[in-house]
Design an enzyme around this catalytic site. Structure first.
Site, mmCIF file in Angstrom:
data_model
loop_
_atom_site.group_PDB
_atom_site.id
_atom_site.type_symbol
_atom_site.label_atom_id
_atom_site.label_comp_id
_atom_site.label_asym_id
_atom_site.label_seq_id
_atom_site.Cartn_x
_atom_site.Cartn_y
_atom_site.Cartn_z
ATOM 1 N N HIS A 17 0.841 -1.197 0.000
ATOM 2 C CA HIS A 17 0.000 0.000 0.000
ATOM 3 C C HIS A 17 0.885 1.259 0.000
ATOM 4 O O HIS A 17 0.630 2.200 -0.735
ATOM 5 C CB HIS A 17 -0.875 0.066 1.262
ATOM 6 C CG HIS A 17 -1.921 -0.993 1.375
ATOM 7 N ND1 HIS A 17 -2.108 -1.745 2.511
ATOM 8 C CD2 HIS A 17 -2.864 -1.430 0.500
ATOM 9 C CE1 HIS A 17 -3.127 -2.575 2.343
ATOM 10 N NE2 HIS A 17 -3.594 -2.422 1.124
ATOM 11 N N LYS A 41 -17.814 -5.869 7.055
ATOM 12 C CA LYS A 41 -16.593 -6.634 7.347
ATOM 13 C C LYS A 41 -16.264 -6.469 8.827
ATOM 14 O O LYS A 41 -16.587 -5.445 9.419
ATOM 15 C CB LYS A 41 -15.407 -6.073 6.546
ATOM 16 C CG LYS A 41 -15.305 -6.602 5.123
ATOM 17 C CD LYS A 41 -13.959 -6.159 4.539
ATOM 18 C CE LYS A 41 -13.815 -6.517 3.069
ATOM 19 N NZ LYS A 41 -12.576 -5.961 2.489
ATOM 20 N N ARG A 90 -2.232 -6.052 -8.311
ATOM 21 C CA ARG A 90 -1.149 -6.979 -8.002
ATOM 22 C C ARG A 90 -0.969 -8.038 -9.070
ATOM 23 O O ARG A 90 0.090 -8.245 -9.587
ATOM 24 C CB ARG A 90 -1.414 -7.670 -6.661
ATOM 25 C CG ARG A 90 -1.031 -6.834 -5.487
ATOM 26 C CD ARG A 90 -1.612 -7.360 -4.233
ATOM 27 N NE ARG A 90 -3.065 -7.256 -4.263
ATOM 28 C CZ ARG A 90 -3.852 -7.438 -3.212
ATOM 29 N NH1 ARG A 90 -3.324 -7.771 -2.065
ATOM 30 N NH2 ARG A 90 -5.149 -7.295 -3.313
ATOM 31 N N SER A 128 -2.975 -7.646 3.136
ATOM 32 C CA SER A 128 -3.211 -7.468 4.568
ATOM 33 C C SER A 128 -3.597 -8.805 5.200
ATOM 34 O O SER A 128 -3.206 -9.093 6.334
ATOM 35 C CB SER A 128 -4.340 -6.450 4.809
ATOM 36 O OG SER A 128 -3.991 -5.211 4.277
HETATM 37 P P1 ADP Z 1 -9.862 -3.442 -0.366
HETATM 38 O O1 ADP Z 1 -10.554 -4.027 0.815
HETATM 39 O O2 ADP Z 1 -10.524 -2.259 -0.983
HETATM 40 O O3 ADP Z 1 -9.379 -4.424 -1.406
HETATM 41 P P2 ADP Z 1 -7.151 -3.169 0.545
HETATM 42 O O4 ADP Z 1 -6.788 -2.389 1.744
HETATM 43 O O5 ADP Z 1 -6.940 -4.629 0.589
HETATM 44 O O6 ADP Z 1 -8.618 -2.761 0.289
HETATM 45 O O7 ADP Z 1 -6.399 -2.607 -0.728
HETATM 46 C C1 ADP Z 1 -6.549 -1.289 -1.163
HETATM 47 C C2 ADP Z 1 -5.948 -1.141 -2.553
HETATM 48 O O8 ADP Z 1 -4.557 -1.444 -2.486
HETATM 49 C C3 ADP Z 1 -6.515 -2.078 -3.622
HETATM 50 O O9 ADP Z 1 -6.507 -1.383 -4.841
HETATM 51 C C4 ADP Z 1 -5.523 -3.208 -3.658
HETATM 52 O O10 ADP Z 1 -5.506 -3.836 -4.924
HETATM 53 C C5 ADP Z 1 -4.239 -2.449 -3.414
HETATM 54 N N1 ADP Z 1 -3.186 -3.298 -2.836
HETATM 55 C C6 ADP Z 1 -3.293 -4.158 -1.805
HETATM 56 N N2 ADP Z 1 -2.111 -4.781 -1.555
HETATM 57 C C7 ADP Z 1 -1.238 -4.290 -2.479
HETATM 58 C C8 ADP Z 1 0.135 -4.569 -2.787
HETATM 59 N N3 ADP Z 1 0.838 -5.486 -2.122
HETATM 60 N N4 ADP Z 1 0.707 -3.879 -3.783
HETATM 61 C C9 ADP Z 1 -0.025 -2.969 -4.487
HETATM 62 N N5 ADP Z 1 -1.319 -2.695 -4.275
HETATM 63 C C10 ADP Z 1 -1.926 -3.337 -3.288
#
Ligand code: ADP
Length: 158
Positions: A17, A41, A90, A128
């Protein structure tokens, strides 16, 4: 001035992130991180904790702000007069869901566009959920999340 919103759950924020945040901050004049208060959630970290963790890790990036929002992302964007949503991609597995999200958002709000940043290969596997799973089993997660988040994870799983 160009502004963008990077939305997500950030439960917790990872280095993947953070990489997207830093790169967005170089592209746009102003980046709002929108932390989703999703009532359906049940996150490990409360909304307040997720916002605070993000504030800590972006404190040295002057054009990034952290906020929380509830409800429809496009409504939040519209209220702030922001027309760009940033999402991270990703792998192919992200693609279908992200495409659907971006296209439906555009259908509801044609003035808002989604910009995708492809993940740094170093973090392509990182999510996450994986971080939480490792932390729950006592694995050192310092290569996946910022230092302050390592400590918070430790205290959650004490
Ligand atoms: P959501 O619940 O909206 O998927 P996340 O917090 O998991 O929220 O992710 C937010 C954004 O960050 C999404 O666009 C996700 O694809 C991106 N993201 C999550 N992990 C990574 C990573 N390792 N590298 C790049 N982008 C990521």
């Amino acid at each position: 001035m160009s502004s963008a919103i990077y939305p997500g759950s950030f439960d917790p924020v990872t280095l993947g992130h953070l990489d997207i945040i830093k790169r967005s901050a170089e592209i746009f004049d102003e980046v709002f991180i929108g932390v989703l208060n999703n009532t359906s959630k049940s996150p490990l970290f409360s909304l307040e904790e997720r916002v605070n963790m993000l504030k800590e890790v972006v404190s040295d990036i002057p054009n990034v702000r952290v906020e929380s929002f509830q409800g429809l992302l496009v409504e939040y964007a519209r209220k702030k007069n922001i027309r760009i949503i940033v999402r991270g991609l990703r792998a192919v597995t992200d693609f279908e869901y992200e495409l659907q999200l971006a296209q439906s958002n555009r259908k509801v709000s044609p003035e808002i566009d989604t910009v995708f940043l492809t993940t740094n290969i170093e973090y392509a596997y990182l999510s996450s959920s994986i971080v939480k799973e490792y932390a729950a089993y006592g694995v050192d997660v310092s290569q996946f999340v910022p230092e302050s988040v390592v400590e918070r994870l430790k205290s959650k799983y004490l």
